[in-house]
Each structure stands twice: as C-alpha cells, then as structure tokens.
Design an enzyme around this catalytic site. Structure first.
Site, PDB file in Angstrom:
ATOM      1  N   CYS A   1     -17.212  -5.135   9.982  1.00 26.93           N
ATOM      2  CA  CYS A   1     -16.269  -4.035   9.746  1.00 26.93           C
ATOM      3  C   CYS A   1     -16.999  -2.711   9.482  1.00 26.93           C
ATOM      4  O   CYS A   1     -17.489  -2.113  10.430  1.00 26.93           O
ATOM      5  CB  CYS A   1     -15.313  -4.416   8.620  1.00 26.93           C
TER       6      CYS A   1
ATOM      7  N   GLU B   1     -16.474 -13.629   6.155  1.00 26.99           N
ATOM      8  CA  GLU B   1     -16.867 -13.916   4.764  1.00 26.99           C
ATOM      9  C   GLU B   1     -15.651 -14.059   3.849  1.00 26.99           C
ATOM     10  O   GLU B   1     -15.775 -14.519   2.730  1.00 26.99           O
ATOM     11  CB  GLU B   1     -17.829 -12.826   4.241  1.00 26.99           C
TER      12      GLU B   1
ATOM     13  N   HIS C   1     -13.683 -10.100   9.250  1.00 32.43           N
ATOM     14  CA  HIS C   1     -14.430 -10.518   8.052  1.00 32.43           C
ATOM     15  C   HIS C   1     -14.483 -12.046   7.889  1.00 32.43           C
ATOM     16  O   HIS C   1     -13.710 -12.594   7.089  1.00 32.43           O
ATOM     17  CB  HIS C   1     -13.726  -9.983   6.798  1.00 32.43           C
TER      18      HIS C   1
HETATM   19  N1  GLN Z   1     -12.026   1.477   7.389  1.00 28.86           N
HETATM   20  C1  GLN Z   1     -13.338   1.270   6.825  1.00 28.86           C
HETATM   21  C2  GLN Z   1     -14.319   2.315   7.321  1.00 28.86           C
HETATM   22  O1  GLN Z   1     -14.009   3.029   8.229  1.00 28.86           O
HETATM   23  C3  GLN Z   1     -13.849  -0.125   7.160  1.00 28.86           C
HETATM   24  C4  GLN Z   1     -12.971  -1.153   6.528  1.00 28.86           C
HETATM   25  C5  GLN Z   1     -13.666  -2.417   6.159  1.00 28.86           C
HETATM   26  O2  GLN Z   1     -14.901  -2.514   6.136  1.00 28.86           O
HETATM   27  N2  GLN Z   1     -12.892  -3.412   5.797  1.00 28.86           N
HETATM   28  O3  GLN Z   1     -15.404   2.415   6.807  1.00 28.86           O
END
Ligand code: GLN
Length: 188
Positions: free
Chosen positions: A78, A172, A170
């Site tokens: 992410c 994890e 994710h």
């Molecule tokens: N929206 C977040 C970002 O742009 C990422 C979200 C996440 O890591 N769950 O950094």
C-alpha cells in the site's frame, strides 16, 4: 535470515507479527545502521507522505536505495507500493523511486475507501488471496521488466520487478501467510 521492517509509521507491527508467525527473524528498521545484517526489507502501509519525509530525514532513503541496487529484496504494501514507484501521479512527495511503475493514490475513491475482495496472486494460483484494501493505490502504468501479479476490476494491484515486490493490498492484516512466504523466496 533476518527481515527488516521499516518502522517509522504505519502498520509495521502487523508485518512483524506475520514474520513471527512464519518463524522468520525480523527487526525494526528506524535508521540506516538498522539495515546492517538485514537480508530483505518490508515497507508497511500507512501514510506515504509521512513515511517518505521521515525516511529522507534519517537518511534511510539513500541507504535503502543503495541496498536495493545491490539486490536486497524489498516488499512494499500500500503506502510501501507508493514509495517504491518512480512516478506518483499528481504528487512530488519524497519516494524511493525504485520501480518502473506509475501509481495513483487513493484510487478507489471516497465511496469505497476500504473493502475486501478475493484476488488472484499469480505466484500462488491454487487459491485466491483475501485482498484487504484501505485507501489503496493502484498501479496505472508499468514499464518493461515489471510483471503484473494481480489485478482487481482490471486495475493492477500487485507487481514485481526483479527483487522488488509490491501489493496495493495488505496480506499482513489477514491470516494468510502465502504472499509473505512468496517474498521470502526472493531472499537468497
Ligand atoms: N492512502 C495512503 C497513502 O496514500 C496509503 C494507505 C495505506 O497504506 N493503507 O499513503
């Protein structure tokens, strides 16, 4: 084998717990010297702008780039995926910029900030993985040398380029260890 988890901000504790569950040694990485003796690195989910700024402040960006160039595997989830990208559409925020991909942050919009879906992850084709998406990015473009490992709704949500792996979701936050186990196969 010791796996480092970047522990500046975000859900790094969940990655450490996952590695413990798999039975692999892990270590929190907060400063460049923490990378010594680490065989691979995980960059967690969180806020990519915050993690990027803190990395630059502590000189971790330079140190991580140098290790990556020498072949250290890195897995970003992410925000970690965003930080690995060379191009972040509409943003000049600090990044590692190691993967030949463009990303769009918060790509699923405000209506569906968070959701879960079964995702086919190419390295484990037997059974889909549960994709947990939280204000997730997508990969909008890939260059040659980048393998697409998962798509959802015809959007790219997992990629690999050599020693670099990244997912918009994710693993994890699930009980499924297969994506992390796949990452560990990249570690010599
Ligand atoms: N929206 C977040 C970002 O742009 C990422 C979200 C996440 O890591 N769950 O950094």
């Amino acid at each position: 084998m010791t796996i480092g988890v970047l522990a500046l901000q975000g859900d790094f504790a969940k990655h450490l717990a996952m590695l413990t569950r798999i039975g692999v040694d892990s270590r929190e990485v907060r400063k460049p010297s923490d990378l010594d003796g680490v065989d691979a690195l995980i960059i967690p989910g969180g806020e990519s702008t915050t993690i990027g700024k803190l990395m630059a402040r502590y000189g971790l960006d330079t140190a991580i780039r140098a290790r990556a160039k020498r072949g250290m595997p890195i897995y970003g989830t992410c925000a970690g995926l965003i930080l690995l990208a060379k191009e972040i559409e509409g943003s000049r925020q600090p990044r590692l910029g190691l993967m030949d991909i463009a990303v769009v942050r918060n790509a699923f919009g405000r209506q569906i900030e968070s959701f879960e879906a079964d995702i086919l992850f190419a390295p484990t084709p037997d059974q889909p993985v549960r994709g947990v998406f939280i204000r997730a990015p997508i990969v909008s473009r890939v260059k040659e040398g980048v393998q697409v490992l998962s798509t959802f709704d015809s959007k790219i949500v997992a990629v690999q380029q050599g020693n670099l792996l990244a997912t918009a979701f994710h693993p994890e936050l699930t009980d499924d260890t297969r994506v992390h186990r796949y990452f560990l196969t990249l570690v010599k």
